[in-house]
Every structure is written in C-alpha cells, then in structure tokens.
Design an enzyme around this catalytic site. Structure first.
Site, mmCIF file in Angstrom:
data_model
loop_
_atom_site.group_PDB
_atom_site.id
_atom_site.type_symbol
_atom_site.label_atom_id
_atom_site.label_comp_id
_atom_site.label_asym_id
_atom_site.label_seq_id
_atom_site.Cartn_x
_atom_site.Cartn_y
_atom_site.Cartn_z
ATOM 1 N N HIS A 98 0.826 -1.209 0.000
ATOM 2 C CA HIS A 98 0.000 0.000 0.000
ATOM 3 C C HIS A 98 0.865 1.268 0.000
ATOM 4 O O HIS A 98 0.452 2.323 0.472
ATOM 5 C CB HIS A 98 -0.998 0.002 1.175
ATOM 6 C CG HIS A 98 -2.051 -1.059 0.994
ATOM 7 N ND1 HIS A 98 -3.191 -0.871 0.260
ATOM 8 C CD2 HIS A 98 -2.074 -2.352 1.408
ATOM 9 C CE1 HIS A 98 -3.897 -1.989 0.248
ATOM 10 N NE2 HIS A 98 -3.243 -2.909 0.929
ATOM 11 N N THR A 99 2.064 1.133 -0.503
ATOM 12 C CA THR A 99 2.949 2.292 -0.645
ATOM 13 C C THR A 99 2.940 2.807 -2.089
ATOM 14 O O THR A 99 3.274 3.968 -2.321
ATOM 15 C CB THR A 99 4.397 1.893 -0.279
ATOM 16 O OG1 THR A 99 4.673 0.634 -0.894
ATOM 17 C CG2 THR A 99 4.576 1.761 1.217
ATOM 18 N N GLY A 153 -7.963 -14.098 -7.021
ATOM 19 C CA GLY A 153 -8.419 -13.670 -5.689
ATOM 20 C C GLY A 153 -7.433 -14.045 -4.603
ATOM 21 O O GLY A 153 -7.784 -14.144 -3.433
ATOM 22 N N ASP A 203 1.737 -3.883 -9.467
ATOM 23 C CA ASP A 203 1.481 -5.202 -10.045
ATOM 24 C C ASP A 203 1.790 -5.228 -11.541
ATOM 25 O O ASP A 203 2.415 -6.159 -12.057
ATOM 26 C CB ASP A 203 0.019 -5.606 -9.819
ATOM 27 C CG ASP A 203 -0.383 -5.511 -8.368
ATOM 28 O OD1 ASP A 203 0.512 -5.416 -7.512
ATOM 29 O OD2 ASP A 203 -1.595 -5.521 -8.087
HETATM 30 C C1 GLA Z 1 -2.941 -4.383 -4.904
HETATM 31 C C2 GLA Z 1 -2.765 -3.232 -5.884
HETATM 32 C C3 GLA Z 1 -1.332 -2.689 -5.855
HETATM 33 C C4 GLA Z 1 -0.871 -2.399 -4.440
HETATM 34 C C5 GLA Z 1 -1.190 -3.561 -3.510
HETATM 35 C C6 GLA Z 1 -0.894 -3.258 -2.075
HETATM 36 O O1 GLA Z 1 -2.201 -5.468 -5.319
HETATM 37 O O2 GLA Z 1 -3.088 -3.639 -7.183
HETATM 38 O O3 GLA Z 1 -1.236 -1.559 -6.670
HETATM 39 O O4 GLA Z 1 -1.436 -1.213 -3.973
HETATM 40 O O5 GLA Z 1 -2.550 -3.973 -3.602
HETATM 41 O O6 GLA Z 1 0.457 -3.069 -1.881
#
Ligand code: GLA
Length: 405
Positions: free
Chosen positions: A41-42, A137, A187
C-alpha cells in the site's frame, strides 16, 4: 512450474488454437503474476515496493484475422468472447466497448483494448486463446498478468513500439478506468519488467527501479507463498477507502505543516509523529503504516544486499504488524497463518502479501525446513481456520515476453 509443465501448457494452447481457428498462432506471449516481498500500500502513495515476478502467468496465443473484430477463447473458462474494435479514440473509445454481459473474465481484455484505443494506438483484429495459472483472488495479481499480457500481445501484433514501462502504465490505466479498481502501479510494473532470480526495488514516484538479486537459494533459504484459502472480499471498496484515507492524511498534514505535501513520501516518520495526535486516530494509523513501510522497504533491501536474512525476516514481521494494526487490511485467518509461520523454527519472517483481506502470505523459510513447514504449519493452520491452504515455492522469473511455441 517445471519446464515440462510449461511445455505441456504451450502445446495445449497451440492445439486448441489450431482446432478452433484452423491455423497456427503467429504470436504467443506470457506475463507473470507477482508476490510482493515488502512495501504494501505504498505504491499509490508514491513510495517504494519490492516485488518479484513469479512462475505463474497468463499466456495468450493469437494471430491477426484481417477484420475489425477480436475473437477470444478462454481455456480456463471454456468460453468465448467477441467484440468490435472501436474506430474512435480518447474517452469515446472507453465507452465504445461495453463490459461483457456474460463473462467477467473477458472484461480485462476489453479494458486493455479500450485503453489502447483511448491513447490512439492502432489495434487490428485478431483471434486468440488464453490460458492462465495465476490463482485468482489470491493477491498474486492475476488481473495485472492478464492486462500486461494483452498489451504485450497487441504491441507485437501491431508493432506499436510500446516500452515495458508504458505497457505497465497502460495496463494500470485499464484497471483504474475500465475495471474500476484504483490500484497503484506495482502489479503491472513487475509483470512487465520483472527479472529472473531478482526482486525489483521500484520507486513508485519516479518509476526508477533496480533489480536486486535474491540469491536466497544459495543462502539455503526460499521464498514460500502460502494461499490461506480465504478469497479476498470487499477488495474494491476497502482498497479505494484506504486510498481516500491516505489522501485525507496528506491534506490534513499539508495544512498543519503549512507546506504542500504531494504524497506521504514527502514526510518522514519523526516529523509525522509530531503531528500525528492532531489527526483522527484512523487516518494517523493509515499514514503511519505508509511512512514506516517505506523505510522498511529500504532497510529490507539493504539487509538483503548485506546477506542479513535475519534482519530481512524481522522487517517482514514488522510489516505484517503494521498492515494488521495500522492499515487494517489483514483478516483473522491470515493472522493465524502468519503467527504459526513465524513460530516455526525454520522461518525467518512472514507477513500478508498483496492488497489484503485474505489471499496469501509470504515467508522466508530455510530450505531444510520446507518439509516440516508443510507438515506442521499447514495442518495446524487448517485445523484452526477450517480453510484449505496451498504452498508455492516462489521462482523469480522475467517479466512479460514473447514465447516460442
Ligand atoms: C494491490 C494493488 C497494488 C498495491 C497492492 C498493495 O495489489 O493492485 O497496486 O497497492 O494492492 O500493496
């Protein structure tokens, strides 16, 4: 995945292609899922992440069909989709391709084609077969793998000259604007740019990155991913809510400090703690997670580079606490799995990985303890949680590429 399994999947896709379309595919591409080692979540806070591209991937085989239509068959769903490529560009292209009425799996293809057209890229008609094995998921980015595979495919079929970084940005925009998840860049970035045997340290503000060799095997350790058997729930709404809470923190901190912060990257922990009590408890905890997690990423990379896996593992543990208590994206089953993993002798560290609310954990486990991890931790977890868990030993692969069939 072994080479033999991969070969079997490639022949399956080639045979299916031949049967369905009466010809051979001209291009076959793969794009991998990912596991994030640390830095959660960064990314949407302009911070640091440290993910690995894994040997679970989306494969697409295709050939141009000389029309303005895309025909696709999914081996995983045994179902087809077909749609017309819009001639419009800009936002009109986004609305010109509706979501599929029948198949949610087809929307990721539609999302990327709409985004390519929005940006004015030429897209010619093609026939395609899809085959994926990233668990869905599970927090291993099956959708990013799919989106990046589609950009890579069209890039090759139409010779678009799209760079790997732009492929990631296009895939992210497809997810943000068409699918409706306000994800960051991590991702799609790792799926497009991953490097064999390495993790990537990515600065999500500048998109500069550096491959850090893992060499864990040689140091007698492996990265072990465990699927908790809990499908992620409430992801979209909770994820978007966390983003909003971080933004609220940035606004409030900017006015308290009398200087404009562009993101939580613009404040360090010491300065933040002086202001924290003036924020609501919830917003303060969200911000504290992000600011401290950025530091943990840099510390973890330094630990890995100095072969200090004990420190690396401890940073993973600290990241889990922060995600559980401050960011509140864990769930009881994952907490149990992480705790049982951490208590095992051969484990240096473990935490939840990915967006959260279920999915997978990632742990650093001594090679010689992998069997006992499977024999002790997994049954204990299954008994406590009533869920079925699955263990994958992570193999760090390259990002998206064209394959030889
Ligand atoms: C999901 C989102 C990413 C990232 C993560 C948490 O995978 O697609 O962009 O924010 O959560 O790190």
């Amino acid at each position: 995945m072994t080479t033999a399994t991969k070969d079997a999947r490639l022949s399956q896709i080639a045979d299916t292609f031949q049967k369905r379309y009466g010809k051979a595919p001209s291009v076959t591409v793969r794009a991998p899922g990912r596991v994030n080692l640390i830095g959660e979540h960064t990314d949407y806070n302009e911070g640091f992440v440290f993910p690995v591209a894994i040997d679970r991937e989306m494969i697409i085989a295709a050939t141009a069909n000389g029309s303005d239509r895309i025909n696709v068959y999914s081996l995983d769903y045994d179902a087809c989709d077909a749609f017309v490529i819009p001639t419009s560009t800009g936002d009109d292209a986004m609305s010109a391709i509706a979501k599929s009425e029948k198949h949610a799996w087809a929307d990721y293809l539609r999302a990327v084609i709409a985004t390519l057209r929005k940006r004015g890229y030429k897209v010619s008609g093609f026939d395609a077969v899809l085959l994926g094995n990233v668990p869905q998921g599970a927090g291993l980015s099956s959708s990013a793998a799919y989106e990046v595979a589609v950009v890579t495919l069209v890039n090759n079929l139409d010779n678009l000259g799209i760079s790997a970084k732009d492929a990631a940005l296009i895939a992210q925009q497809a997810e943000n604007k068409y699918i409706g998840v306000q994800c960051g860049i991590m991702d799609q970035f790792i799926s497009a740019l991953g490097k064999e045997d390495s993790a990537l340290l990515v600065d999500c503000r500048s998109l500069d990155f550096r491959a850090v060799p893992l060499n864990l095997a040689w140091r007698d350790y492996a990265i072990v991913i465990t699927h908790s058997g809990v499908q992620r729930g409430l992801v979209t709404s909770e994820y978007n809510a966390r983003r909003a809470e971080c933004n609220e923190g940035i606004q409030a901190l900017s006015s308290m400090l009398g200087r404009k912060l562009n993101s939580l990257r613009d404040i360090d922990l010491a300065e933040f703690e002086k202001q924290a009590s003036k924020l609501s408890d919830k917003v303060a905890r969200r911000c504290r997670h992000v600011i401290s997690e950025n530091k943990r990423v840099l510390d973890a990379v330094a630990a890995l580079e100095s072969a200090d896996l004990v420190e690396f593992g401890q940073l993973l543990n600290a990241s889990h606490c922060s995600l559980r208590d401050d960011f509140e994206v864990s769930c009881p089953e994952i907490d149990q799995l992480v705790e049982l993993s951490q208590q095992h002798d051969g484990v240096l560290g473990a935490r939840i990985t990915g967006g959260g609310f279920g999915g997978c954990t990632v742990a650093v486990v001594a090679n010689k303890a992998i069997d006992s991890f499977k024999d002790e931790v997994i049954p204990a977890y299954e008994k406590l949680s009533g869920k079925h868990a699955e263990v994958y030993i992570c193999v760090a692969t390259d990002g998206a590429q064209v394959l030889e069939l």
